[in-house]
Scaffold this motif. Structure first.
Motif, PDB file in Angstrom:
ATOM      1  N   GLU A  18       0.820  -1.222   0.000  1.00  0.00           N
ATOM      2  CA  GLU A  18       0.000   0.000   0.000  1.00  0.00           C
ATOM      3  C   GLU A  18       0.847   1.263   0.000  1.00  0.00           C
ATOM      4  O   GLU A  18       0.402   2.323  -0.440  1.00  0.00           O
ATOM      5  CB  GLU A  18      -0.893   0.021   1.245  1.00  0.00           C
ATOM      6  CG  GLU A  18      -1.906  -1.090   1.327  1.00  0.00           C
ATOM      7  CD  GLU A  18      -2.617  -1.102   2.676  1.00  0.00           C
ATOM      8  OE1 GLU A  18      -3.842  -0.907   2.664  1.00  0.00           O
ATOM      9  OE2 GLU A  18      -1.950  -1.311   3.707  1.00  0.00           O
ATOM     10  N   MET A  19       2.040   1.169   0.504  1.00  0.00           N
ATOM     11  CA  MET A  19       2.870   2.326   0.791  1.00  0.00           C
ATOM     12  C   MET A  19       3.338   3.037  -0.476  1.00  0.00           C
ATOM     13  O   MET A  19       3.637   2.404  -1.490  1.00  0.00           O
ATOM     14  CB  MET A  19       4.096   1.843   1.587  1.00  0.00           C
ATOM     15  CG  MET A  19       4.736   2.850   2.476  1.00  0.00           C
ATOM     16  SD  MET A  19       6.026   2.037   3.509  1.00  0.00           S
ATOM     17  CE  MET A  19       5.026   1.365   4.832  1.00  0.00           C
ATOM     18  N   ASP A  20       3.388   4.362  -0.408  1.00  0.00           N
ATOM     19  CA  ASP A  20       3.996   5.117  -1.499  1.00  0.00           C
ATOM     20  C   ASP A  20       5.443   4.652  -1.661  1.00  0.00           C
ATOM     21  O   ASP A  20       6.155   4.486  -0.667  1.00  0.00           O
ATOM     22  CB  ASP A  20       3.969   6.614  -1.169  1.00  0.00           C
ATOM     23  CG  ASP A  20       4.476   7.455  -2.321  1.00  0.00           C
ATOM     24  OD1 ASP A  20       5.715   7.632  -2.409  1.00  0.00           O
ATOM     25  OD2 ASP A  20       3.668   7.940  -3.117  1.00  0.00           O
ATOM     26  N   PRO A  21       5.890   4.420  -2.904  1.00  0.00           N
ATOM     27  CA  PRO A  21       7.252   3.912  -3.099  1.00  0.00           C
ATOM     28  C   PRO A  21       8.329   4.746  -2.422  1.00  0.00           C
ATOM     29  O   PRO A  21       9.319   4.200  -1.920  1.00  0.00           O
ATOM     30  CB  PRO A  21       7.402   3.926  -4.623  1.00  0.00           C
ATOM     31  CG  PRO A  21       6.021   3.752  -5.144  1.00  0.00           C
ATOM     32  CD  PRO A  21       5.147   4.500  -4.180  1.00  0.00           C
ATOM     33  N   SER A  22       8.143   6.070  -2.381  1.00  0.00           N
ATOM     34  CA  SER A  22       9.160   6.915  -1.753  1.00  0.00           C
ATOM     35  C   SER A  22       9.257   6.630  -0.263  1.00  0.00           C
ATOM     36  O   SER A  22      10.347   6.672   0.330  1.00  0.00           O
ATOM     37  CB  SER A  22       8.855   8.391  -1.989  1.00  0.00           C
ATOM     38  OG  SER A  22       7.619   8.756  -1.390  1.00  0.00           O
ATOM     39  N   ARG A  23       8.131   6.320   0.374  1.00  0.00           N
ATOM     40  CA  ARG A  23       8.127   5.968   1.797  1.00  0.00           C
ATOM     41  C   ARG A  23       8.800   4.618   2.004  1.00  0.00           C
ATOM     42  O   ARG A  23       9.608   4.442   2.930  1.00  0.00           O
ATOM     43  CB  ARG A  23       6.688   5.938   2.321  1.00  0.00           C
ATOM     44  CG  ARG A  23       6.538   5.451   3.754  1.00  0.00           C
ATOM     45  CD  ARG A  23       7.247   6.325   4.743  1.00  0.00           C
ATOM     46  NE  ARG A  23       7.101   5.841   6.115  1.00  0.00           N
ATOM     47  CZ  ARG A  23       8.002   6.006   7.071  1.00  0.00           C
ATOM     48  NH1 ARG A  23       9.139   6.641   6.812  1.00  0.00           N
ATOM     49  NH2 ARG A  23       7.785   5.543   8.281  1.00  0.00           N
ATOM     50  N   LYS A  24       8.476   3.668   1.150  1.00  0.00           N
ATOM     51  CA  LYS A  24       9.103   2.352   1.263  1.00  0.00           C
ATOM     52  C   LYS A  24      10.617   2.465   1.108  1.00  0.00           C
ATOM     53  O   LYS A  24      11.381   1.827   1.842  1.00  0.00           O
ATOM     54  CB  LYS A  24       8.527   1.393   0.225  1.00  0.00           C
ATOM     55  CG  LYS A  24       9.146  -0.001   0.296  1.00  0.00           C
ATOM     56  CD  LYS A  24       8.657  -0.894  -0.817  1.00  0.00           C
ATOM     57  CE  LYS A  24       9.395  -2.233  -0.781  1.00  0.00           C
ATOM     58  NZ  LYS A  24       9.041  -3.121  -1.898  1.00  0.00           N
TER      59      LYS A  24
END
Length: 203
Positions: free
Chosen positions: A177-183
């Motif tokens: 679910e996470m935005d790729p930048s957060r991951k």
């Protein structure tokens, strides 16, 4: 501090999701990044029983075969209730006669966990080992991990592999679910990559 010795780095992986993540992590450093596949190099057999061993195989085959520094990634999901499985065999759980099917693999993993009778929280960790190898046979190893829990039903269409059923500690979203930048800020791959950057790229 070591130096890369080249402005071109080979990514010794044919996994599109890994290539995308690693290319994003390398983007700020001004390197030309090419996949081993773009050189026509086939993937070697991964015959070791550790992340480090398999990462070394892939990186050294690419570095020697292409004549450039090569970066490989061997990573997987370790589930406490399954005594660390699937671990280094994470991708194997998704193999089918027609290619990898991670939806099927996640169903199988969840079923295996339920059969153990383990109670929540179902602890798990993603592990990533990067190997940076040079054509002269030298290498450096960097290990990263992120702790979390398994969730079901799986959530999210981002990420890849087992991401939709893994929720990192302290987060409310799965890697799927996470935005790729957060991951990228917190993943097992980001932790390992941070060690590589400090060692080789001096940042």
């Amino acid at each position: 501090m070591l130096t890369l010795g080249s402005d071109t780095l080979v990514l010794a992986s044919h996994n599109a999701g890994k290539l995308r993540e690693i290319a994003d992590l390398l983007a700020p450093f001004g390197l030309t990044v090419r996949s081993a596949a773009s050189f026509g190099l086939e993937e070697p057999a991964e015959t070791e029983d550790s992340f480090e061993g398999n990462a070394r195989i892939k990186a050294h085959v690419a570095a020697k075969g292409i004549g450039l520094p090569a970066l490989s990634d061997d990573s997987g999901l370790e589930v406490e209730a399954l005594d660390g499985a699937p671990g280094v065999y994470t991708a194997d759980w998704a193999e089918t006669p027609t290619g990898r099917d991670f939806d099927m693999a996640m169903e199988k993993l969840w079923q295996r966990v339920q059969e153990t009778g383990a109670a929540d929280p179902l602890r798990a960790r993603f592990v990533c080992v990067l190997c940076l190898a040079w054509p002269d046979g030298s290498d450096r190893i960097y290990r990263g991990a992120v702790e979390g829990v398994l969730v079901w039903p799986k959530r999210g269409a981002r990420g890849f592999g087992f991401d939709p059923m893994f929720q990192p500690v302290g987060e409310t979203e799965t890697f799927g679910e996470m935005d790729p930048s957060r991951k990228h800020e917190m993943s097992h791959r980001a932790v390992a990559f941070g060690k590589l950057v400090a060692d080789i790229l001096g940042r």
